[in-house]
Design a protein around this motif. Sequence first.
Motif, PDB file in Angstrom:
ATOM      1  N   LYS A 107       2.849  -0.841  -8.087  1.00 27.44           N
ATOM      2  CA  LYS A 107       2.449  -0.801  -9.499  1.00 27.44           C
ATOM      3  C   LYS A 107       1.989  -2.177  -9.964  1.00 27.44           C
ATOM      4  CE  LYS A 107       3.980   0.269 -14.149  1.00 27.44           C
ATOM      5  NZ  LYS A 107       5.050   0.758 -15.017  1.00 27.44           N
ATOM      6  N   ALA A 108       2.726  -3.230  -9.577  1.00 32.24           N
ATOM      7  CA  ALA A 108       2.341  -4.596  -9.975  1.00 32.24           C
ATOM      8  C   ALA A 108       0.954  -4.961  -9.456  1.00 32.24           C
ATOM      9  CB  ALA A 108       3.385  -5.586  -9.483  1.00 32.24           C
TER      10      ALA A 108
ATOM     11  N   VAL B 262      17.199   3.822  -1.566  1.00 32.55           N
ATOM     12  CA  VAL B 262      16.551   4.069  -2.863  1.00 32.55           C
ATOM     13  C   VAL B 262      16.074   2.748  -3.471  1.00 32.55           C
ATOM     14  CG1 VAL B 262      16.951   4.857  -5.239  1.00 32.55           C
ATOM     15  CG2 VAL B 262      17.722   6.249  -3.312  1.00 32.55           C
ATOM     16  N   ASP B 263      16.887   1.694  -3.369  1.00 33.38           N
ATOM     17  CA  ASP B 263      16.475   0.380  -3.879  1.00 33.38           C
ATOM     18  C   ASP B 263      15.200  -0.100  -3.189  1.00 33.38           C
ATOM     19  OD1 ASP B 263      18.517   0.185  -5.733  1.00 33.38           O
ATOM     20  OD2 ASP B 263      19.750  -1.159  -4.514  1.00 33.38           O
ATOM     21  N   GLU B 264      15.114   0.114  -1.876  1.00 34.32           N
ATOM     22  CA  GLU B 264      13.908  -0.298  -1.138  1.00 34.32           C
ATOM     23  C   GLU B 264      12.696   0.513  -1.576  1.00 34.32           C
ATOM     24  OE1 GLU B 264      14.977  -0.080   3.000  1.00 34.32           O
ATOM     25  OE2 GLU B 264      16.351  -1.801   2.846  1.00 34.32           O
ATOM     26  N   LEU B 265      12.886   1.805  -1.838  1.00 31.98           N
ATOM     27  CA  LEU B 265      11.790   2.643  -2.329  1.00 31.98           C
ATOM     28  C   LEU B 265      11.341   2.186  -3.715  1.00 31.98           C
ATOM     29  CD1 LEU B 265       9.909   5.113  -2.318  1.00 31.98           C
ATOM     30  CD2 LEU B 265      11.859   6.488  -3.093  1.00 31.98           C
ATOM     31  N   ILE B 266      12.305   1.933  -4.600  1.00 32.00           N
ATOM     32  CA  ILE B 266      11.976   1.477  -5.954  1.00 32.00           C
ATOM     33  C   ILE B 266      11.200   0.161  -5.895  1.00 32.00           C
ATOM     34  CG2 ILE B 266      12.966   0.558  -8.100  1.00 32.00           C
ATOM     35  CD1 ILE B 266      15.245   2.648  -7.712  1.00 32.00           C
ATOM     36  N   ALA B 267      11.650  -0.762  -5.066  1.00 27.27           N
ATOM     37  CA  ALA B 267      10.977  -2.065  -4.951  1.00 27.27           C
ATOM     38  C   ALA B 267       9.554  -1.897  -4.423  1.00 27.27           C
ATOM     39  CB  ALA B 267      11.785  -3.001  -4.053  1.00 27.27           C
ATOM     40  N   ALA B 268       9.370  -1.038  -3.420  1.00 26.53           N
ATOM     41  CA  ALA B 268       8.028  -0.815  -2.870  1.00 26.53           C
ATOM     42  C   ALA B 268       7.110  -0.197  -3.921  1.00 26.53           C
ATOM     43  CB  ALA B 268       8.111   0.076  -1.631  1.00 26.53           C
TER      44      ALA B 268
ATOM     45  N   ASP C  17       0.821  -1.210   0.000  1.00 29.78           N
ATOM     46  CA  ASP C  17       0.000   0.000   0.000  1.00 29.78           C
ATOM     47  C   ASP C  17       0.855   1.260   0.000  1.00 29.78           C
ATOM     48  OD1 ASP C  17       0.886   0.248   2.600  1.00 29.78           O
ATOM     49  OD2 ASP C  17      -0.989  -0.393   3.497  1.00 29.78           O
ATOM     50  N   ILE C  18       0.195   2.363  -0.140  1.00 27.30           N
ATOM     51  CA  ILE C  18       0.860   3.651  -0.250  1.00 27.30           C
ATOM     52  C   ILE C  18       1.639   3.988   1.013  1.00 27.30           C
ATOM     53  CG2 ILE C  18      -1.071   5.070   0.540  1.00 27.30           C
ATOM     54  CD1 ILE C  18       1.281   5.838  -2.401  1.00 27.30           C
ATOM     55  N   HIS C  19       1.234   3.414   2.146  1.00 30.12           N
ATOM     56  CA  HIS C  19       1.949   3.677   3.402  1.00 30.12           C
ATOM     57  C   HIS C  19       3.375   3.122   3.348  1.00 30.12           C
ATOM     58  CE1 HIS C  19      -1.704   5.221   5.109  1.00 30.12           C
ATOM     59  NE2 HIS C  19      -2.339   4.126   4.766  1.00 30.12           N
ATOM     60  N   THR C  20       3.558   1.986   2.721  1.00 33.24           N
ATOM     61  CA  THR C  20       4.898   1.411   2.592  1.00 33.24           C
ATOM     62  C   THR C  20       5.762   2.288   1.695  1.00 33.24           C
ATOM     63  OG1 THR C  20       3.999  -0.803   2.891  1.00 33.24           O
ATOM     64  CG2 THR C  20       6.198  -0.641   1.932  1.00 33.24           C
ATOM     65  N   VAL C  21       5.195   2.752   0.596  1.00 33.47           N
ATOM     66  CA  VAL C  21       5.938   3.633  -0.303  1.00 33.47           C
ATOM     67  C   VAL C  21       6.312   4.917   0.435  1.00 33.47           C
ATOM     68  CG1 VAL C  21       5.816   4.984  -2.444  1.00 33.47           C
ATOM     69  CG2 VAL C  21       4.875   2.665  -2.369  1.00 33.47           C
ATOM     70  N   THR C  22       5.375   5.467   1.188  1.00 30.12           N
ATOM     71  CA  THR C  22       5.640   6.692   1.948  1.00 30.12           C
ATOM     72  C   THR C  22       6.727   6.468   2.988  1.00 30.12           C
ATOM     73  OG1 THR C  22       3.349   7.374   1.614  1.00 30.12           O
ATOM     74  CG2 THR C  22       4.561   8.473   3.372  1.00 30.12           C
ATOM     75  N   ARG C  23       6.678   5.342   3.677  1.00 29.59           N
ATOM     76  CA  ARG C  23       7.692   5.038   4.689  1.00 29.59           C
ATOM     77  C   ARG C  23       9.076   4.909   4.049  1.00 29.59           C
ATOM     78  NH1 ARG C  23       6.182   0.164   6.533  1.00 29.59           N
ATOM     79  NH2 ARG C  23       7.779  -0.882   5.334  1.00 29.59           N
ATOM     80  N   GLU C  24       9.157   4.220   2.903  1.00 26.98           N
ATOM     81  CA  GLU C  24      10.443   4.069   2.229  1.00 26.98           C
ATOM     82  C   GLU C  24      10.971   5.413   1.732  1.00 26.98           C
ATOM     83  OE1 GLU C  24      12.185   1.530   2.538  1.00 26.98           O
ATOM     84  OE2 GLU C  24      10.713   0.023   3.084  1.00 26.98           O
TER      85      GLU C  24
END
Length: 155
Positions: A146-147, A135-141, A94-101
């Motif tokens: 997106k997937a 940055v890698d963790e953010l990209i993966a999240a 969810d968007i919370h994970t992306v925001t946290r990263e």
Amino acid sequence: MRGVRAGSIQSAVRDAMTAAGGLECTSIDLGVSVATLSYGTSVDEARPGGLGVNYLDRLGRMHCAAALPLAQHFAMLAGGVYQPLQISGDTATDIHTVTREFSDVLASHAEAHSSASDNPDDYTVQEASAMIKEVDELIAAAARLKAALLPKAGA
């Protein structure tokens, strides 16, 4: 297997065959002789086609690990990078994970440019390495999000 230049398609093919268990295992899986596979990793102007994309596709489908060096090679040629995703179970990040990263990226950036840094005007080697990890963790999240969204969008 033959010695090949790092970063070449021959290197990617060799790495794919290694990931599939080696030359002999790949030979058995694809139904192609060891000699043909070895020849497929050579740089030969008389037969510049190498192993052939259909064999590489089949190998990647049989052994996911074999697809990785090929994906990395072609992403590099296209000016990008291939970031494998560790997707298991529920893919709905969810968007919370992306925001946290993203928050972690900002925190690393702020720390690297603070007065506590050895070089507040730029990244030190350690700070750059830590930033790359974040940055890698953010990209993966973001890619996992997106997937999860693509099927919902009908893509």
